[in-house]
Design a protein around this motif. Structure first.
Motif, short mmCIF file in Angstrom:
data_model
loop_
_atom_site.label_atom_id
_atom_site.label_comp_id
_atom_site.label_asym_id
_atom_site.label_seq_id
_atom_site.Cartn_x
_atom_site.Cartn_y
_atom_site.Cartn_z
N ALA A 38 29.18 -27.26 34.68
CA ALA A 38 29.16 -26.02 33.88
C ALA A 38 29.21 -26.34 32.38
O ALA A 38 28.54 -25.67 31.58
CB ALA A 38 30.33 -25.13 34.27
N LEU A 39 29.97 -27.35 32.01
CA LEU A 39 30.02 -27.74 30.59
C LEU A 39 28.66 -28.26 30.12
O LEU A 39 28.23 -27.95 29.00
CB LEU A 39 31.11 -28.80 30.37
CG LEU A 39 32.54 -28.29 30.41
CD1 LEU A 39 33.52 -29.47 30.41
CD2 LEU A 39 32.82 -27.35 29.24
N ILE A 40 27.99 -29.03 30.96
CA ILE A 40 26.65 -29.51 30.61
C ILE A 40 25.70 -28.32 30.45
O ILE A 40 24.95 -28.25 29.47
CB ILE A 40 26.12 -30.50 31.67
CG1 ILE A 40 26.94 -31.79 31.65
CG2 ILE A 40 24.63 -30.80 31.44
CD1 ILE A 40 26.68 -32.71 32.82
N ALA A 41 25.74 -27.38 31.39
CA ALA A 41 24.89 -26.19 31.31
C ALA A 41 25.18 -25.41 30.03
O ALA A 41 24.26 -24.96 29.35
CB ALA A 41 25.08 -25.32 32.54
N SER A 42 26.46 -25.28 29.69
CA SER A 42 26.85 -24.57 28.47
C SER A 42 26.29 -25.28 27.24
O SER A 42 25.79 -24.63 26.31
CB SER A 42 28.37 -24.48 28.37
OG SER A 42 28.89 -23.77 29.45
N GLY A 43 26.40 -26.58 27.22
CA GLY A 43 25.87 -27.35 26.09
C GLY A 43 24.37 -27.20 25.95
O GLY A 43 23.84 -27.04 24.84
N VAL A 44 23.67 -27.23 27.08
CA VAL A 44 22.22 -27.03 27.06
C VAL A 44 21.88 -25.65 26.50
O VAL A 44 20.99 -25.51 25.65
CB VAL A 44 21.61 -27.23 28.46
CG1 VAL A 44 20.17 -26.74 28.50
CG2 VAL A 44 21.69 -28.68 28.88
#
Length: 145
Positions: free
Chosen positions: A132-138
């Motif tokens: 989820a953190l990766i998705a948020s960063g993207v």
């Protein structure tokens, strides 16, 4: 903290080489080559280098002895890789490497979802938090103005 997994070093090297790929590709594309031609040349170089590597390490085996199911999935993987490279190089031709590469990493989120759907993997809550953190960063990078 537990012991380090043997795959971790290879995964980190993969990330380093992927980063170098974006920088070198953008530099090459900035020199005026068309993106599809650049992808073709890149593929040819990879083919030669990997053939030499497989031969030098003694890992060559008779392709006719490979199971049909393995051939099918490796072929699908190759087609997906080719499509990814064409799209990636076109995006690099049109955009900044510092913006294109992070959005390309949305693949990390998609791999997790596809692994659950198709491979039966079950990431932990901690894993999902990182995804989820990766998705948020993207999303932050994609929506940046």
């Amino acid at each position: 903290m537990g012991s380090v997994s043997p795959w971790l070093g290879w995964a980190l090297l993969s990330a380093v080489f992927a980063a170098m790929t974006a920088i070198f590709a953008k530099a090459g594309l900035s020199a005026g080559i068309e993106s599809d031609m650049a992808t073709l040349l890149r593929t040819g170089v990879i083919l030669v280098v990997l053939a030499l590597f497989v031969a030098a390490t003694g890992k060559w085996s008779d392709p006719t002895l490979i199971a049909p199911q393995a051939w099918s999935f490796i072929t699908l993987s190759a087609l997906a890789t080719g499509a990814s490279w064409v799209c990636y190089f076109r995006a690099l031709k049109l955009g900044e490497a510092s913006k294109v590469a992070p959005i390309d990493k949305l693949s990390v989120v998609l791999v997790a979802l596809f692994a659950v759907l198709f491979l039966g993997e079950r990431p932990s809550l901690r894993d999902w938090s990182g995804i989820a953190l990766i998705a948020s960063g993207v999303l932050l990078l994609a929506l940046k103005r």
